[in-house]
Design a protein around this motif. Structure first.
Motif, mmCIF file in Angstrom:
data_model
loop_
_atom_site.group_PDB
_atom_site.id
_atom_site.type_symbol
_atom_site.label_atom_id
_atom_site.label_comp_id
_atom_site.label_asym_id
_atom_site.label_seq_id
_atom_site.Cartn_x
_atom_site.Cartn_y
_atom_site.Cartn_z
ATOM 1 N N ASP A 102 0.760 -1.157 0.002
ATOM 2 C CA ASP A 102 -0.179 0.128 0.139
ATOM 3 C C ASP A 102 0.867 1.236 0.040
ATOM 4 N N SER A 145 3.962 0.043 3.328
ATOM 5 C CA SER A 145 3.703 -1.503 4.120
ATOM 6 C C SER A 145 3.301 -2.425 3.207
ATOM 7 N N VAL A 156 0.799 -5.674 3.536
ATOM 8 C CA VAL A 156 -0.504 -5.920 4.406
ATOM 9 C C VAL A 156 -0.865 -7.467 3.927
ATOM 10 N N ASP A 181 -4.057 -9.880 4.672
ATOM 11 C CA ASP A 181 -5.285 -10.551 5.375
ATOM 12 C C ASP A 181 -5.473 -11.932 5.105
ATOM 13 N N SER A 202 -4.601 -10.286 10.456
ATOM 14 C CA SER A 202 -4.203 -9.363 9.467
ATOM 15 C C SER A 202 -2.607 -9.125 10.182
ATOM 16 N N ARG A 222 0.487 -6.097 9.278
ATOM 17 C CA ARG A 222 0.949 -4.943 8.559
ATOM 18 C C ARG A 222 2.332 -4.736 8.942
ATOM 19 N N LEU A 272 5.763 -2.832 8.355
ATOM 20 C CA LEU A 272 6.165 -1.551 7.970
ATOM 21 C C LEU A 272 7.483 -1.413 7.703
ATOM 22 N N ALA A 285 6.446 -5.160 12.417
ATOM 23 C CA ALA A 285 5.216 -5.646 12.210
ATOM 24 C C ALA A 285 4.097 -5.603 13.069
#
Length: 300
Positions: free
Chosen positions: A90, A93, A95, A97, A112, A114, A116, A144
């Motif tokens: 995105d 990051s 991501v 899910d 989820s 994420r 970084l 994360a």
């Protein structure tokens, strides 16, 4: 045909109690179904895809790896969907899910993560002499945030993200390898130690800063580690001094593969590392191929 690509992410909690590993496979390199298809001729990697999700918690492990067919895969420039799970980028990051069923004990892994990104590396590396297999440690010194619904769990900590791709099956060109990544004060130390099928070797030892600059580590001596406790899978690593590394927890112990947490010493620092060992001759044994479907069901 017969090739593969995977994206690997792992995250550890700051207190060391929890770990999460996710691998998105296109052309599952450890799939018995893909291996069978290759034995019959050229096989379509997109017919053998999976989102492998594993949660390591005190006293219990939750494992999910369901193979899915081409019609369950959606590829986009910044996203990959495999069945009910998806990995996307995105802007700053990665991501993921996921909503997967666990095996061999039926259950659910939903949530989820994420990751970084903290600097991306510019270098990728050939693992074989012909350059048919390549590895890119994209963001080895990241953070994360993990949010799970099933089970209910939250944690954050150091994280790692890379990708491998190849034009041929792993067993065609490799016998054995050890890989590890260790957080350091300035970033991460990442080691890839390969024994090829032709008997030659390849060691990639990198000191990677948080801004993504990768520098080669000087020659590191081999350090033996105890074999896997059940299947006696050989393990070893490299560190500042032979004998300066030790296994603190075995996470996966299979006939051809181990994943472990270890304490090691690199660049004069003691750190806790993720470690993997892989044996392709063991993977190709018929009895191992017969066992794999019990850990890797295929959804039709």
């Amino acid at each position: 045909k017969n090739g593969y690509v995977w994206w690997y992410l792992d995250a550890l909690s700051d207190d060391g109690r929890y770990g999460l590993t996710i691998i998105a496979f296109l052309g599952g390199v450890f799939s018995p179904y893909y291996a069978f298809a290759r034995r019959r001729g050229e096989a379509d990697p997109l017919a053998h895809c999976a989102m492998n999700v594993v949660l390591y918690a005190p006293g219990r492990k939750r494992w999910a790896l369901t193979e899915r067919s081409r019609d369950k895969v959606v590829r986009e420039a910044d996203a990959l969907t495999i069945g009910p799970s998806a990995m996307r980028f995105d802007g700053d990051s990665v991501v993921v899910d996921f909503d997967e069923r666990t095996m061999p004990i039926p259950g659910r892994l939903k949530g989820s993560v994420r990751l970084l990104l903290s600097g991306t590396t510019k270098r990728n590396f050939a693992l074989d002499a012909a350059g048919r297999h390549r590895w890119w440690p994209i963001a080895p010194a990241s953070r994360a945030e993990v949010r799970l619904e099933a089970p209910d769990l939250r944690f954050s900590g150091p994280a790692y993200f890379d990708t491998n791709e190849g034009a041929r099956p792993l067993e065609a060109d490799f016998d054995y390898w050890n890989w590890s990544r260790a957080p350091t004060r300035d970033g991460a130390a990442v080691l890839y130690d390969v024994l090829r099928a032709d008997g030659t070797t390849r060691l990639i030892a990198l000191d990677i800063s948080r801004d993504g600059e990768a520098r080669d580590l000087p020659d590191l001596p081999r350090s033996p580690l105890p074999n896997g406790p059940i299947w006696r899978m050989p393990r070893e690593t490299r560190c500042d001094e032979a004998g300066a590394a030790r296994i603190t927890r075995t996470l996966e112990d299979t006939p051809f593969y181990t994943r472990s947490m270890m304490q090691t010493r690199l660049r004069g620092e003691t750190s806790h590392a993720m470690h993997e060992s892989l044996s392709m001759p063991r993977f190709t044994r018929p009895w191992v191929q017969m066992l794999l479907p019990f850990r890797m069901p295929r959804a039709f």
